[in-house]
Motif scaffolding. Structure first.
Motif, mmCIF file in Angstrom:
data_model
loop_
_atom_site.group_PDB
_atom_site.id
_atom_site.type_symbol
_atom_site.label_atom_id
_atom_site.label_comp_id
_atom_site.label_asym_id
_atom_site.label_seq_id
_atom_site.Cartn_x
_atom_site.Cartn_y
_atom_site.Cartn_z
ATOM 1 N N UNK A 89 0.808 -1.211 0.000
ATOM 2 C CA UNK A 89 0.000 0.000 0.000
ATOM 3 C C UNK A 89 0.838 1.255 0.000
ATOM 4 N N UNK A 90 0.200 2.329 -0.442
ATOM 5 C CA UNK A 90 0.739 3.676 -0.319
ATOM 6 C C UNK A 90 -0.205 4.437 0.581
ATOM 7 N N UNK A 91 0.353 5.093 1.607
ATOM 8 C CA UNK A 91 -0.479 5.856 2.536
ATOM 9 C C UNK A 91 -0.789 7.237 1.977
ATOM 10 N N UNK A 92 -2.051 7.578 1.999
ATOM 11 C CA UNK A 92 -2.487 8.917 1.639
ATOM 12 C C UNK A 92 -1.890 9.866 2.687
ATOM 13 N N UNK A 93 -1.479 11.066 2.285
ATOM 14 C CA UNK A 93 -0.981 12.014 3.286
ATOM 15 C C UNK A 93 -2.020 12.228 4.388
ATOM 16 N N UNK A 94 -1.581 12.242 5.630
ATOM 17 C CA UNK A 94 -2.483 12.339 6.777
ATOM 18 C C UNK A 94 -3.400 13.557 6.653
ATOM 19 N N UNK A 95 -2.888 14.653 6.130
ATOM 20 C CA UNK A 95 -3.711 15.855 6.014
ATOM 21 C C UNK A 95 -4.886 15.677 5.038
ATOM 22 N N UNK A 96 -4.876 14.632 4.229
ATOM 23 C CA UNK A 96 -5.965 14.369 3.281
ATOM 24 C C UNK A 96 -6.938 13.298 3.773
ATOM 25 N N UNK A 97 -6.679 12.694 4.926
ATOM 26 C CA UNK A 97 -7.520 11.591 5.402
ATOM 27 C C UNK A 97 -8.972 12.009 5.573
ATOM 28 N N UNK A 98 -9.219 13.142 6.209
ATOM 29 C CA UNK A 98 -10.605 13.550 6.475
ATOM 30 C C UNK A 98 -11.388 13.726 5.183
ATOM 31 N N UNK A 99 -10.803 14.391 4.205
ATOM 32 C CA UNK A 99 -11.476 14.582 2.915
ATOM 33 C C UNK A 99 -11.698 13.253 2.200
ATOM 34 N N UNK A 100 -10.724 12.366 2.283
ATOM 35 C CA UNK A 100 -10.868 11.058 1.639
ATOM 36 C C UNK A 100 -11.979 10.239 2.304
ATOM 37 N N UNK A 101 -12.040 10.268 3.627
ATOM 38 C CA UNK A 101 -13.071 9.507 4.349
ATOM 39 C C UNK A 101 -14.468 10.074 4.097
ATOM 40 N N UNK A 102 -14.559 11.338 3.688
ATOM 41 C CA UNK A 102 -15.857 11.961 3.401
ATOM 42 C C UNK A 102 -16.390 11.587 2.019
ATOM 43 N N UNK A 103 -15.572 10.924 1.207
ATOM 44 C CA UNK A 103 -16.006 10.510 -0.130
ATOM 45 C C UNK A 103 -17.158 9.513 -0.012
ATOM 46 N N UNK A 104 -18.073 9.543 -0.958
ATOM 47 C CA UNK A 104 -19.193 8.594 -0.958
ATOM 48 C C UNK A 104 -18.732 7.234 -1.444
#
Length: 167
Positions: free
Chosen positions: A122-137
């Motif tokens: 895996x490649x980890x998404x930058x931590x600062x983008x986690x909230x926006x990524x988790x908000x995806x439908x």
């Protein structure tokens, strides 16, 4: 391409609540997310990782060919999306790639070694983008959209261990 570190381990268990209690009380893991009776994702205190241990309950037994109590898979981390793309090509050439998933906080490849043991890279998404990524439908795990992923992040952006993350 080289893997940077073991990112997480995932186990098949029977008795999820008992296992969660064991790992939290004896090793100090914290529950990050739980689907009661089905799955739990735990991490070490202070970990910047989404989860360090995944537990999936398979009940008292399983049908032939189904999962058995024990290791489900280990996940290794690469430092850049470019390395994940390179790894994907090597796994395809080896006939080992069995799946690809977008877990919102990570972009993952699943493969089997010559003995049939499954693993994840895996490649980890930058931590600062986690909230926006988790908000995806679409849920926590969706099909990996390479076009979206490669257009959203610089393929050479280092994350996780490659960016000297302490965890």
């Amino acid at each position: 391409m080289a893997v940077r570190r073991l990112n997480h381990a995932v186990l098949y268990v029977n008795g999820l609540a008992r296992e969660v209690e064991f790992y939290t009380k004896t090793l100090g893991f914290e529950v990050r997310m739980e689907v009661p009776g089905r799955a739990a994702f735990l991490r070490s205190p202070g970990s910047a990782n989404d989860h360090d241990l995944g537990l999936f309950d398979i009940g008292a037994g399983s049908a032939d060919g189904g999962p058995r109590v024990g290791l489900y898979h280990l996940a290794w981390e690469v430092g850049t999306l470019a390395e994940l793309v390179e790894t994907r090509q090597k796994l395809l050439e080896a006939g080992a790639l069995v799946g690809e998933s977008d877990h919102r906080v990570s972009k993952s490849l699943y493969a089997k070694d010559p003995s049939g043991i499954e693993f994840e890279v895996l490649w980890r998404v930058p931590v600062e983008d986690w909230e926006a990524e988790m908000a995806q439908e679409g849920g926590y795990t969706v099909a990996l959209d390479w076009d979206r992923t490669l257009s959203h992040w610089d393929p050479h952006q280092k994350t996780g261990a490659a960016a000297n993350s302490p965890t």
